[in-house]
Structure formats: C-alpha cells, structure tokens
Design a protein around this motif. Structure first.
Motif, PDB file in Angstrom:
ATOM      1  N   ARG A  39       0.811  -1.176   0.006  1.00 61.13           N
ATOM      2  CA  ARG A  39       0.023   0.042   0.139  1.00 61.13           C
ATOM      3  C   ARG A  39       0.752   1.047   0.133  1.00 61.13           C
ATOM      4  NH1 ARG A  39      -4.879   0.099   3.953  1.00 61.13           N
ATOM      5  NH2 ARG A  39      -5.507   1.628   2.279  1.00 61.13           N
ATOM      6  N   GLN A  75      -6.091  -5.035  -2.075  1.00 61.34           N
ATOM      7  CA  GLN A  75      -4.928  -4.417  -2.471  1.00 61.34           C
ATOM      8  C   GLN A  75      -4.708  -4.791  -4.002  1.00 61.34           C
ATOM      9  OE1 GLN A  75      -3.154  -1.636  -1.939  1.00 61.34           O
ATOM     10  NE2 GLN A  75      -1.527  -1.876  -2.771  1.00 61.34           N
ATOM     11  N   ARG A 129      -7.108  -3.325  -6.274  1.00 57.77           N
ATOM     12  CA  ARG A 129      -6.679  -1.887  -6.559  1.00 57.77           C
ATOM     13  C   ARG A 129      -5.509  -1.866  -7.812  1.00 57.77           C
ATOM     14  NH1 ARG A 129      -5.703  -1.325  -0.873  1.00 57.77           N
ATOM     15  NH2 ARG A 129      -7.703  -0.228   0.199  1.00 57.77           N
ATOM     16  N   GLN A 160      -6.272  -0.121 -11.031  1.00 60.53           N
ATOM     17  CA  GLN A 160      -5.638   1.170 -11.692  1.00 60.53           C
ATOM     18  C   GLN A 160      -4.512   1.023 -12.354  1.00 60.53           C
ATOM     19  OE1 GLN A 160      -5.029   3.074  -7.782  1.00 60.53           O
ATOM     20  NE2 GLN A 160      -7.197   2.709  -6.977  1.00 60.53           N
ATOM     21  N   HIS A 186     -11.847  -8.064  -5.564  1.00 61.04           N
ATOM     22  CA  HIS A 186     -12.642  -7.315  -4.588  1.00 61.04           C
ATOM     23  C   HIS A 186     -13.911  -8.424  -3.796  1.00 61.04           C
ATOM     24  CE1 HIS A 186     -10.672  -3.428  -4.612  1.00 61.04           C
ATOM     25  NE2 HIS A 186     -10.794  -3.269  -5.885  1.00 61.04           N
ATOM     26  N   GLY A 208     -14.084  -1.287  -1.426  1.00 59.66           N
ATOM     27  CA  GLY A 208     -13.510  -1.609  -2.512  1.00 59.66           C
ATOM     28  C   GLY A 208     -14.406  -2.256  -3.575  1.00 59.66           C
TER      29      GLY A 208
END
Length: 644
Positions: free
Chosen positions: A382, A422, A425, A429, A441, A457
């Motif tokens: 993160r 995580q 993400r 992204q 997710h 999320g």
C-alpha cells in the motif's frame, strides 16, 4: 437573554423536542403533546452543551471557535475539528435532523451553527432554578441566565403537586422507554451488533498508544470474520472517536446502534502483556463476561484469538469447523516484527507524505524480521502504491514493488482480505483488468464480510463498471459497518454522483465533511456536484479548500467556464497544463466539459500512455458526457478493457 432576568427555567421546547437543561435529557414530545408518545434520549455531555448554547442563542450563530472554548479548556489536547464534527453528528442523529435539509440545526459554511426551530421556555421550580444557576457557572462561554419565566408564573408549587407531576412523568417516561427498547430489540433480533472500544493504554508509556490502537484494529478484524450474517462489528474509525473519553455505554449503544460493547485495557510488564477484556450488554449494562489474559509479547495474536472465541461463546454464536480450526492454529509472529507492523500501520493512517514514508520503513523492517508475515507485505504494498501514485517514487517502479509485495502476501495467506483488496486496486488502476479486479474485490468481501475497506473496494469496482444498484447496496453496508467514517459517506456520495443523483450526493458529501473536514476528496466532490447542479458560484468556496494543486486548477477551469468567465477558465487550464502535464486525465476532463472533444481525446490518449489512475472512471464520469457518442470514445473503452 435579558441580564435583568433572574428567574431561570429548567425545560425548553423546540420543534417536537423538549430539553431538560439541568439533567441533559432530550424528550421527543411528538406532534400531539397530549398523547403519551414521548421517548427519552440521553445526550452525551458534549452534544448537550452544544445544544444548550444553541438554544440560548435562539437563532443566532454559534461559531466553531466558541464551541471549542465551551467544550475544552485551553490546556486540553484534542483534535478539535474532528471532535466538534462527531459531536454535531451525534446531536443531529438524536434530533433525527439532516444537515442538507435541516429542521433544527443549520450549518453555516464551516463557520458555525444556529438553531432554526422556534424556542419556547417552560416553567420550573425554584430548586431547579438554583441547580441550573450553579450549572451555568460551570459552563465556560455561557453568560447570564438560560431563560425567563413568563410574567404571572407562581414562584412556588405545592409539594404535593410537584410529587404528583413527577410521578406521572416518571410513569409515562418509564412506559415509553420500555416500549422503545422492546421495539428496538425486536427490530434488531436478526443480527447482533458489537462495538470493540479502543484499547485503553495502561502501560504508563504514551509511546505504546500505537500498540493499543493496533490491538483494537486486529481484534475488530478477528471478530468481524465470525458469522457475519449473525454478528456485525463496528469498524475502527467509528469507535476510535471514543478514545480517551468517558462516554456512557447507553449513549454509545445509541450512537452506533449496537447491543454489546467490548471494553479492553492493556498493561505491560517486561516481555509480558496483560490484556483485560469485558463484554457488556448495553441495554442493562450487564457484565456478561470478563477475563484477564497474560501472555509473552510474542504470543500477542493468540490473545486476539482467545478473546474472539470467548465473545462468540458469550453471545452464543456457533462457529464453523473452519473457524474453529483457524483458532486452534497458533499465530506465531516475531514480536519485533509485529511491533514494527503496528508502528507502520499507525503512521500510514496519519495520511501525510512524511508519515507514509515512515510507515514504509516500519513495514519494510517487519518483513525483514519476519518474511512470513503476510499483513506486513500488504502494508508495504500500500505504501509503494501510494508513493507511485503521488510520484514520490517513479511510477513504474512503485507499481512493480507494490505488485511484488501483495503477491508475496497472497502466497503466504490466500485468505487475507486486505491482500485481495490491494490486489484489486492494482489490477484496476494499473492493469485496467476489470474482471480480475472485480474478482479480487469480491473475494475480499467473501473472506471478511465485516471489513468496511473490503466492502468499499467492492462498491467502487461495481460503480466503475456501471453496476450502480450493487454499488449503492455495498456503500450503504460500509456506512452501517463504519457509521462515523467520513470515507464511507464520501464513497457513497461518489457512487450517487456517477448515477446523477446529485441532491443525494451533495447531502452525503456534506455528512462526510461534517465528520471530518480533512476527508481529502470531499471538497473536490462537492464542487463537482455544484457545477453539474448549475451552482458553479457555490463551487468556488469549495475549490479554495482543495489541497491537491492539480485538482484545484482543473476545478477552477471547469467552474469558471460554467460561469461564462472564459478568460479565467483559460488561465486555470494553462496553469494546469504547464505545471501538471502528468495529470493528463484531469486535463482531458476540462476539455470535455468545454466541449473541445479533439483536445479531450488527445489528453485521454496521453493519460493512457501514463497509466493514469484517473482513467478508471472513464465509463461513468459525468464530466466526459460530451464524448460518449463519439466513435473514439467507444474505441477508448475497448482499449481500456471495459466490458461492453
């Protein structure tokens, strides 16, 4: 209030409520006072003091600075802004008031508040007046008497009359309170709600606060995995507001809608830790269970397992065989690594570039001390992802390091919700792998349904793909799990913004800002909402509060264009391009809003080359509305791997 008035009052009515300014009791008297429909609501001290000064001012503004002076002496160390927001949120909840459409308390643009309901003073006895007079002297910032007795009111009541009236009030209030709790218990019987209060640091060392906070988080996480269809555990953000506060348990029960509270304290002796936990039933404040745990520091995770098993037993949850097996497995973590992880978590939550860098050092140390510690690898991932996004380190390198760390975490523990979130993400992204991100997710929610971060999320993933009904359901679930978390409310507002539900989005965004003016995306979201509502002039004060320079420049360019101030819009856009060319997606948004489609697509292509994280909202971004019927838009969605 008239300074010559010496006759004080004890009770004051406003709207459908009556406040006893001596006891702090708030009573809903209903629309027909002759009917026995009253329901007593005990206010915490701080919301009561705020309501009291609002009542005294009778429609005049009470500034936030005045509230600060009233609630806390000058030598008190507290996060004033957040504490005021939480107190106001609790007060509004007691009044069933809405900050966006207030019936009682109006917010005045972060300056202060005022009571907008008519005020009517009630009669009181001399004894109550004397008591209130003493109370008024103890409240700084409140000068003079609270109210005046109407002319002709007798100075003394007969003792028998007072006793009779009090008896009637007690009987009616007692009956209605019983009826209220009976109805509440029946309504909530389907699911038990529990709040794990912040661990109290009794080690005598304030530097151990990070350990107490970390244990709070870990215990919430452990309990949140137990039978989520039967047990709901309030998330960390909402309970941390009670840290270092002597709040009544019945008030906590009302604030968070919970039936049980777990109180904890932490002591330390050499290499040993003593943890004391007690489970309390809120409705009658019965202590159902209490236990002391003494462990070597290296076995600290075993404490959490034992507490979770004991709580499950006391509130009669039947654990699955898998859960029982997990509890029986020892959670061996190097104690120094665990200590470093908690330090990293503490700094990462502070949410500044400097603190994030410090968090990275602690997480890195934790992984070096214990390479098998999966949570530490998630934390490190993160940090690296955040540093890449904010360009504190080269983007490509940061994303690579973030991916390697979370892959290591998943290899060590495939059932770790934080790791799946995580990974979601990163796939979303960086890779624009929507199916993969969605699967990650969903898996996070599956393994830890009570984790609000995992739920948010999953909500974001659904929203980006246009599954708005699912996104709304998940966002509201996150709010229920973490009702005082500004991020949960802001996430809900963002989904409503994408859906075009602008009034609801504005209301929920304001709730987020009331809970925490520091929620970084709040002013950005609210200014965008105002522009699309045709209220660009109202957006300008919000834009001033935006702390991220590229976002502030892009918002000025959009708002000025909406106001017909093209020269100022051009200047803001030129500043954005000159100083922040790496924020290509935001530049594209401005051009799209200004109906300059060729320029918009040119910058969207640059954003793709940059792997700009803003592209994840391409499919649902209202600011790109002018592009949606162009063939180049469909081609872009295909290049971004969005499902058709």
């Amino acid at each position: 209030m008239n300074e010559e008035s010496t006759n004080l009052v004890e009770r004051v009515r406003f709207g459908t409520f009556e406040l006893n300014v001596r006891t702090g009791e708030l009573v809903s008297i209903g629309t027909e006072p002759v009917e026995p429909e009253s329901a007593k609501v005990l206010l915490r001290e701080q919301p009561f003091r705020i309501l009291r000064i609002l009542v005294e001012r009778k429609g005049q503004m009470v500034t936030r600075q005045e509230i600060r002076q009233i609630l806390w002496p000058n030598d008190t160390f507290v996060d004033y802004e957040r504490s005021i927001n939480v107190a106001m949120a609790i007060l509004r909840k007691a009044l069933a008031d809405d900050a966006d459409h207030p019936k009682y308390i109006e917010t005045l643009a972060r300056r202060g508040y005022r009571l907008i309901a008519p005020v009517e003073w009630q009669q009181s006895s001399i004894a109550a007046q004397d008591t209130l007079g003493s109370l008024a002297e103890t409240l700084p910032g409140i000068e003079g008497p609270m109210g005046e007795r109407e002319p002709g009111t007798p100075k003394h009541w007969g003792k028998a009359a007072v006793v009779a009236v009090c008896a009637v009030i007690l009987v009616v209030a007692g009956y209605m309170t019983w009826r209220h709790f009976r109805t509440t218990a029946r309504a909530r019987s389907e699911k038990i709600m529990l709040a794990v209060l912040p661990f109290e640091n009794l080690t005598g060392d304030p530097n151990k606060d990070y350990l107490a906070d970390g244990l709070t988080e870990e215990t919430i996480s452990e309990l949140g995995r137990l039978k989520p269809e039967q047990l709901g555990v309030i998330a960390r953000t909402s309970v941390m507001g009670y840290k270092h506060k002597d709040t009544r348990l019945d008030q906590i029960g009302r604030d968070l809608s919970v039936q049980y509270v777990l109180e904890n304290s932490l002591r330390e002796s050499g290499n040993h830790i003593r943890l004391t936990s007690q489970l309390i039933q809120v409705k009658d404040q019965t202590h159902l269970w209490s236990q002391d745990y003494d462990y070597p520091a290296k076995d600290i995770l075993t404490i959490e397992d034992d507490v979770a098993k004991a709580v499950a037993r006391e509130i009669q949850l039947r654990l699955t065989s898998r859960q029982q097996a997990e509890f029986e497995q020892p959670h061996r973590v190097n104690p120094e690594a665990f200590d470093a992880y908690l330090q990293g978590y503490y700094f990462f939550e502070r949410n500044t570039d400097k603190d994030t860098e410090m968090a990275g050092k602690y997480y890195e140390r934790a992984t070096q001390l214990d390479p098998s510690y999966a949570l530490a690898w998630v934390g490190l991932s993160r940090v690296r992802k955040w540093q890449a996004m904010t360009r504190r380190i080269p983007t490509e390198e940061g994303n690579r390091l973030a991916r390697e760390a979370v892959e290591r975490a998943l290899a060590l523990n495939p059932n770790l919700a934080a790791a799946h979130t995580q990974m979601g993400r990163i796939k979303q992204q960086v890779d624009f792998d929507w199916a993969g991100a969605d699967a990650s997710h969903r898996r996070a929610v599956e393994v830890e349904p009570g984790n609000p971060e995992a739920v948010r999320g999953a909500a974001s993933s659904a929203a980006m793909l246009g599954r708005f009904d699912e996104a709304l359901r998940l966002n509201r679930r996150a709010v229920d799990l973490d009702p005082l978390n500004a991020g949960s409310w802001e996430s809900l507002a963002e989904t409503e913004f994408f859906m075009g539900q602008l009034n609801q989005a504005a209301g929920d965004c304001k709730k987020a800002l009331e809970l925490s003016p520091d929620v970084w995306n709040g002013p950005i979201m609210l200014s965008r909402i105002y522009v699309l509502q045709g209220r660009a002039q109202d957006a300008l004060p919000e834009i001033e509060l935006v702390r991220y320079d590229p976002s502030r420049a892009s918002l000025y360019a959009i708002a000025y264009y909406a106001l017909g101030r093209k020269r100022e819009s051009d200047a803001a856009l030129s500043e954005l391009i000159a100083n922040f060319p790496q924020n290509a997606y935001q530049i594209a948004e401005v051009y799209a809003f200004r109906n300059q489609s060729d320029k918009a697509f040119e910058w969207l292509d640059r954003a793709y080359d940059q792997r700009n994280a803003g592209l994840i909202v391409t499919k649902v971004d209202p600011l790109l509305k002018s592009l949606r019927h162009a063939p180049r838009y469909a081609a872009l969605l295909k290049k971004l791997n969005f499902p058709t």
